[in-house]
Motif scaffolding. Structure first.
Motif, PDB file in Angstrom:
ATOM      1  N   ARG A 473       0.849  -1.213   0.000  1.00 11.09           N
ATOM      2  CA  ARG A 473       0.000   0.000   0.000  1.00 11.09           C
ATOM      3  C   ARG A 473       0.882   1.260   0.000  1.00 11.09           C
ATOM      4  O   ARG A 473       0.664   2.187  -0.755  1.00 11.09           O
ATOM      5  CB  ARG A 473      -0.919  -0.008   1.229  1.00 11.09           C
ATOM      6  N   GLN A 474       1.880   1.244   0.916  1.00  4.89           N
ATOM      7  CA  GLN A 474       2.717   2.442   1.041  1.00  4.89           C
ATOM      8  C   GLN A 474       3.560   2.665  -0.211  1.00  4.89           C
ATOM      9  O   GLN A 474       3.645   3.774  -0.735  1.00  4.89           O
ATOM     10  CB  GLN A 474       3.624   2.302   2.276  1.00  4.89           C
ATOM     11  N   LYS A 477       1.545   3.767  -3.357  1.00  2.00           N
ATOM     12  CA  LYS A 477       1.089   5.157  -3.257  1.00  2.00           C
ATOM     13  C   LYS A 477       2.268   6.097  -3.527  1.00  2.00           C
ATOM     14  O   LYS A 477       2.161   7.047  -4.294  1.00  2.00           O
ATOM     15  CB  LYS A 477       0.511   5.387  -1.853  1.00  2.00           C
ATOM     16  N   GLU A 483      -3.722   3.595  -5.577  1.00  2.00           N
ATOM     17  CA  GLU A 483      -4.394   3.159  -4.353  1.00  2.00           C
ATOM     18  C   GLU A 483      -4.498   1.638  -4.335  1.00  2.00           C
ATOM     19  O   GLU A 483      -4.664   1.017  -5.386  1.00  2.00           O
ATOM     20  CB  GLU A 483      -5.811   3.736  -4.280  1.00  2.00           C
ATOM     21  N   TYR A 485      -6.765  -1.528  -2.995  1.00  2.00           N
ATOM     22  CA  TYR A 485      -8.102  -1.834  -2.460  1.00  2.00           C
ATOM     23  C   TYR A 485      -7.991  -3.088  -1.614  1.00  2.00           C
ATOM     24  O   TYR A 485      -7.833  -4.192  -2.131  1.00  2.00           O
ATOM     25  CB  TYR A 485      -9.099  -2.037  -3.610  1.00  2.00           C
ATOM     26  N   PHE A 587     -13.184  11.245   2.626  1.00  2.00           N
ATOM     27  CA  PHE A 587     -12.728   9.870   2.378  1.00  2.00           C
ATOM     28  C   PHE A 587     -13.912   8.909   2.283  1.00  2.00           C
ATOM     29  O   PHE A 587     -13.940   8.008   1.451  1.00  2.00           O
ATOM     30  CB  PHE A 587     -11.793   9.474   3.533  1.00  2.00           C
ATOM     31  N   SER A 591     -13.708   7.386  -1.548  1.00  2.00           N
ATOM     32  CA  SER A 591     -12.878   6.185  -1.628  1.00  2.00           C
ATOM     33  C   SER A 591     -13.742   4.929  -1.552  1.00  2.00           C
ATOM     34  O   SER A 591     -14.622   4.831  -0.694  1.00  2.00           O
ATOM     35  CB  SER A 591     -11.889   6.184  -0.458  1.00  2.00           C
ATOM     36  N   GLU A 593     -12.818   2.075  -0.430  1.00  2.00           N
ATOM     37  CA  GLU A 593     -12.596   1.513   0.912  1.00  2.00           C
ATOM     38  C   GLU A 593     -13.388   2.304   1.947  1.00  2.00           C
ATOM     39  O   GLU A 593     -13.983   1.744   2.864  1.00  2.00           O
ATOM     40  CB  GLU A 593     -11.114   1.541   1.265  1.00  2.00           C
ATOM     41  N   ASN A 659      -7.145   0.834  -9.189  1.00  2.00           N
ATOM     42  CA  ASN A 659      -6.728   0.376  -7.860  1.00  2.00           C
ATOM     43  C   ASN A 659      -6.115  -1.019  -7.947  1.00  2.00           C
ATOM     44  O   ASN A 659      -6.564  -1.843  -8.741  1.00  2.00           O
ATOM     45  CB  ASN A 659      -7.935   0.298  -6.917  1.00  2.00           C
TER      46      ASN A 659
END
Lengths: 798, 351
Positions: A473-474, A477, A483, A485, A587, A591, A593, A659
């Protein structure tokens, strides 16, 4: 039906109409075995054993339509069930789309031929009247249709609420949760680390055992006589079921049990009188109670029966699925319903999903283990690559392996691999014979064409250290602005935006925790978590997020007074307050999520409203103001803090193509992806005992031991324990990774740590080819040594 | 090697005429978050009241069908809220008993009344409907909450995204109460039948046809929408026509020749609703008005905001509550085309 039959179509006419109505069938009709399965007469039952990618949804949908157009069954007499809501939606979509198109073609043909009798018959068919759904949703409909005057149809409750009721009305009674006898008894059939000690664990085990009792038709009275612990647990289950019954509530197991009981009593006549055909998809995941419902429906209605499934893809044992019901279907149905019900078996083996290399790789995986073969349906055949492009050498990429010494290195290389494919010019590898292979995205392809599949997708381990999904994830990004999911990756309580939302709600309803601080009997570390949310919310409010005015809003709530209101309302639903608060947290609106998390929070509030006295409302100026807030904290915030509220990612119909999805193998069942990455061991830094059950078990897990624990009290028990607990644990892991390895269309990458490799690997795992009796079925070779002639079990290391 | 591109799952989406289409017409953005994403409604009171009133009227009708000799009005002993102590010795057909059952069902799907006041108002309206409307309407009803569904071609999406959905149709569902022409013939002295026949010149009791009935937990909308307001008068007419289309797709059913919309709130109007009514009268945008000089006329015109709501005659209240919509093929075609437009807009919004 006699009259309808004379008006109905021949199978050949049906085929012509389907082909004319639906482009995909005009190009290619069914293969031989699919055609046999669709065209078979209504009886005897058809038993379709369908490997991955063999078009079983197509076959079941067309068979339903064939029963209408050729056999003359009215659409409303057909019931088709499957295992998940998502699969049920897809099945209905296909039946409706193809059914309406076929109907239109048939009507045109009849008009052209001037066949008035057939025109009239066709106009009497309402394709939408076919009943489709999960067995649970159909059970609800059956009970509703059977409602007698003055009879209250039970309200069906979800898991979170049933936990709440068990806790509130059963567990606290006589302080059962503190009983040493109960704790010892539960530990006896739940040996898995970390054991059953805490309140939440005991509650979870008891709740799951309540389902088990009904799913397996356990004789609770006989069970209670076995020991003091047996007696105590059976009383808990008994009280729980009684409470629901007295409150006109039912969980899903009770609802299904009610259907079976009513069928046995000769009720549900609306359903029985109408039913002429029953089609059951994903039959390998059926539990004993559901099997009995299907047989009883058939016994009462004499309906035509079609069952479809694949024992190698049975992965829901933890929900009561009993694969032996599928494997022994032919024998069990005859035992239950008589010789007339002896089924005709049709095997679907032509795989239209994957390349030849991938089909061979997954075939090898499921057949390589000698011990597992005894657990499979007799006479199981291997998959055959059948897509027109499956054998094209230029499309047959090797199965790849990426194993690294550390998690960080693995993450870096995996993200680069994905970035090269979806944001760069593609990923190249040098293979044997001086050849270079190149993998790149399709035209308009994006990260959503790939997926990371794993047993667990949590982003942190139990010690709070990052796992691969968090690192991905990090990195994604940071490097590509992409992103991930993975809504199941994080506990609700730890997500920043969730903390902001819940903290704001707490600060509104109970400023400075005046009521929260009067509560003394907390579960686990709840006060710290709640105070953490409050702190985050206060900091968020100080940042003055758009559209502004948040601090004023909090202050109005603290004083229960606002300039634009004459008087503060006597009642304010927490749900409504939540929808106001999220206007400061975009958010939740933008998003995917975020929407999944928002659904989970709002579900927690709604469900609490069902069990709480004050119905999740904030009261003002009444004698109950403090109690109502006290109750909200206990019934809404505390369950979220301790992790009782789970997300339901099925609510998201579409996740943006850009995503990168990370999902559990269970979630991926029924799906396919161009590129599949399987996490076969990114956690396995050493041969740690606590991890063995996920990769190479020493013995059975909780669900296997529980099955053995109840075997003597259940009619399905002996069929299950033909294989011991450890064998069943091995079988389950093999099935799980077989499902994963049969998802890719074009390319497959196995990832893990280097401790899993080498001639004598330090860490054994079924996913990487290690066998029950020892030895390894995979050959890991350097990509530069891989050639197109390498056998199916070769993994090219990159 | 090029990877394939993943398509969206094959889907024939399902839209409910009441739950989705009307919700979208009310507010497209709110619809996206709260309907298509399966979130509980943000304003539970809107949905709760409507479903509660439908639910209790259904329960009451089913009871009445098996006990036609029980006279109206029925008792209404409401269970107190928020801390319930169930009243003792209620009849099994007490509206409080029927209401408890419906409330429990709604609670299971996350729907609760906005407040005690909103709940009391709903019971008051149920009570009014049962005493004023039910004696005339119940004897005419043949089926309650009849499920209808059919499939239509998905409208052309003008600006498709790269990933397009694979289904080319959508499923439309609805639930309606149905009156048959046979029951009209049998009840010719029923005031409601007389009104239906008087207002619908082309209905002949010699024909075989059906009428759909839909309850609205709302007041009668103005025939011309006020500035900034939604055109509910028109939307609700489309809804009736679309019910007629849906019903027409079911085999072996007589044609729908008319629809009855019942605006329940008119049977027991609140002060705020009376205020709106008076404003609409001034602007000449409402159709049913009290006759000049009648008791209802004076009751309305003398009333000032802040005073208790006056009593009106049952005849006048029923007249405001009931709206008859003529159904014919041209109207049906126009209405379903409008619904297609809504679906198209909804599809684009949810992508």
């Amino acid at each position: 039906m006699g009259e309808a039959l004379t008006m109905s179509m021949s199978y050949q006419e049906f085929q012509i109409c389907v082909q004319a109505g639906e482009a995909r069938f005009a190009q290619q009709w069914l293969n031989n075995n699919q055609d046999i399965a669709v065209s078979a007469p209504p009886s005897p039952p058809i038993f379709i054993v369908a490997g991955p990618g063999t078009g079983k949804t197509t076959v079941i949908a067309l068979r339903a339509l064939k029963l209408i157009f050729v056999d003359g069954f009215p659409p409303e007499s057909i019931m088709a069930t499957t295992f998940t809501r998502k699969a049920a939606k897809e099945l209905r979509s296909r039946i409706l789309a193809w059914g309406v198109a076929t109907h239109q073609q048939a009507s045109n043909c009849a008009r052209n031929a001037g066949d008035q009798a057939r025109i009239d018959w066709l106009s009497s068919l309402d394709i939408n009247a076919i009943r489709t759904g999960t067995l649970d949703s159909l059970a609800e409909e059956m009970i509703e249709d059977d409602r007698q005057l003055g009879e209250i149809t039970p309200t069906v409750i979800e898991n979170f609420m049933s936990h709440g009721l068990l806790r509130r009305h059963v567990f606290y009674k006589d302080q059962r949760y503190k009983s040493d006898v109960l704790e010892k008894h539960l530990a006896g059939f739940n040996p898995q680390f970390p054991g059953v000690r805490g309140f939440a664990e005991k509650l979870k085990v008891c709740r799951s055992f309540a389902d088990r009792i009904l799913h397996d038709a356990v004789d609770l009275d006989r069970y209670a006589q076995a020991s003091e612990g047996h007696r105590m647990l059976s009383e808990i289950i008994h009280d729980y079921h009684n409470h629901l019954q007295n409150s006109q509530l039912a969980d899903f197991a009770m609802l299904e049990n009610m259907v079976l009981e009513r069928l046995k009593l000769g009720r549900l006549t609306t359903t029985i009188e109408k039913l002429k055909a029953l089609l059951v998809d994903e039959f390998q995941d059926t539990n004993y109670l559901q099997e009995q419902i299907y047989y009883e429906l058939c016994r009462r209605s004499k309906a035509s029966l079609t069952v479809v499934g694949d024992d190698d893809q049975s992965i829901f044992r933890f929900r009561g699925a009993t694969v032996e019901i599928f494997s022994n279907f032919a024998r069990r149905i005859v035992q239950s319903l008589g010789d007339d019900w002896k089924p005709t078996r049709v095997d679907l083996t032509d795989n239209y999903r994957s390349t030849e290399r991938i089909v061979s790789f997954s075939n090898h995986f499921i057949t390589a283990e000698a011990d597992y073969q005894a657990a499979r349906s007799p006479g199981k055949q291997v998959g055959i690559p059948a897509a027109s492009w499956a054998k094209d050498p230029s499309l047959n990429f090797p199965v790849l392996g990426m194993f690294r010494t550390s998690l960080e290195e693995l993450n870096n290389d995996l993200c680069s691999f994905l970035g090269d494919i979806f944001r760069g010019n593609g990923y190249s590898i040098q293979v044997g014979g001086g050849k270079k292979l190149h993998l790149q995205r399709g035209a308009n392809g994006d990260f959503g064409d790939a997926v990371l599949l794993a047993w667990k997708v949590g982003e942190e381990n139990s010690s709070g250290k990052p796992r691969l999904p968090l690192l991905i994830r990090q990195k994604m990004k940071e490097t590509y602005g992409v992103e991930v999911y993975n809504p199941r990756g994080r506990s609700l309580a730890t997500i920043m935006e969730v903390a902001q939302c819940l903290g704001l709600l707490l600060e509104c309803i109970d400023p400075e925790g005046r009521i929260q601080n009067t509560i003394t009997s907390w579960r686990q570390d709840v006060p710290n978590c709640l105070n953490g949310w409050r702190k985050i919310a206060r900091g968020f409010a100080l940042s003055d997020p758009p559209p502004g005015g948040l601090q004023q809003f909090l202050s109005d709530w603290a004083e229960r007074r606002a300039n634009n209101m004459k008087a503060w309302p006597e009642e304010w639903p927490l749900l409504e307050l939540m929808f106001t608060v999220i206007t400061w947290i975009p958010f939740f609106q933008v998003s995917p999520e975020g929407q999944v998390y928002l659904e989970a929070i709002s579900r927690a509030i709604s469900e609490a409203a069902q069990i709480s006295t004050y119905r999740s409302s904030i009261l003002h100026g009444t004698a109950f103001d403090n109690q109502a807030i006290h109750e909200l904290i206990r019934e809404v915030f505390e369950p979220i803090a301790v992790g009782d509220v789970e997300v339901d990612e099925e609510i998201m119909p579409y996740v943006p193509h850009s995503n990168f999805p990370i999902m559990t193998i269970h979630q991926a069942k029924g799906l396919e992806f161009p590129l599949v990455i399987i996490d076969a061991g990114s956690d396995y830094r050493g041969d740690y005992a606590a991890q063995r059950r996920f990769r190479y078990p020493d013995n059975g897990s909780n669900e296997h031991v529980t099955e053995s624990h109840v075997a003597a009290f259940s009619p399905i028990g002996s069929a299950r324990i033909q294989r011991n607990d450890r064998q069943r644990a091995f079988d389950d892991i093999r099935r799980l990774y077989y499902v994963a390895k049969s998802r890719p269309q074009n390319a497959l990458l196995l990832i893990g740590l280097t401790k899993q490799l080498g001639p004598k690997p330090k860490v054994l795992s079924i996913a990487t080819g290690d066998l029950y009796g020892g030895g390894r079925s995979y050959n890991y070779t350097l990509a530069s040594e891989w050639t197109v002639n390498s056998p199916a079990n070769f993994v090219a290391l990159i | 090697m090029h990877l394939s591109v993943r398509g969206l799952p094959f889907e024939v989406p399902v839209y409910s005429l009441t739950g989705d289409i009307l919700a979208f017409q009310r507010c497209g953005l709110q619809y996206r978050y709260y309907n298509r994403s399966s979130l509980p409604p943000s304003r539970p009171v809107q949905l709760w009241t409507g479903e509660f009133i439908h639910g209790v009227l259904e329960e009451a009708f089913l009871y009445w069908r098996d006990h036609p000799n029980i006279s109206f009005p029925w008792p209404c002993t409401v269970t107190p809220w928020p801390a319930p102590t169930v009243p003792q010795k209620r009849e099994e057909y007490d509206l409080g008993v029927l209401g408890d059952r419906v409330e429990e069902r709604l609670r299971a799907s996350g729907k609760t009344p906005r407040s005690r006041v909103a709940r009391e108002a709903a019971y008051k309206r149920i009570n009014a409907a049962m005493s004023q409307l039910a004696p005339q309407l119940f004897p005419l009803i043949r089926n309650v909450e009849e499920k209808t569904s059919s499939t239509r071609l998905m409208p052309e999406i003008s600006n498709p995204t790269i990933q397009t959905r694979r289904g080319d149709r959508y499923e439309l569902t609805g639930r309606v109460d149905v009156i048959s022409s046979v029951s009209l013939s049998e009840q010719q002295h029923n005031p409601l039948v007389q009104r239906i026949l008087a207002e619908s010149n082309d209905l002949s009791l010699g024909d075989i046809f059906d009428i759909v009935v839909d309850y609205k937990a709302a007041r009668r909308p103005p025939i011309i929408a006020l500035p900034g307001e939604k055109e509910y008068w028109k939307y609700e007419e489309w809804q009736v026509q679309t019910y007629a289309w849906l019903r027409g797709q079911q085999p072996h059913t007589p044609p729908i020749r008319a629809g009855i919309l019942v605006y329940i709130n008119e049977l027991s109007p609140s002060a705020a609703e009376l205020k709106e009514f008076k404003q609409e009268l001034l602007k000449g945008c409402t159709d049913v008005q009290p006759i000049n000089g009648s008791a209802d006329y004076y009751a309305l015109h003398i009333w000032q905001e802040g005073n208790p709501v006056p009593s009106f005659t049952s005849e006048f209240l029923l007249k405001r509550a009931i709206r008859l919509v003529a159904v014919d093929p041209a109207n049906i075609e126009h209405a379903v085309a409008e619904i297609d437009k809504v679906i198209n807009a909804g599809v684009k919004l949810s992508q």
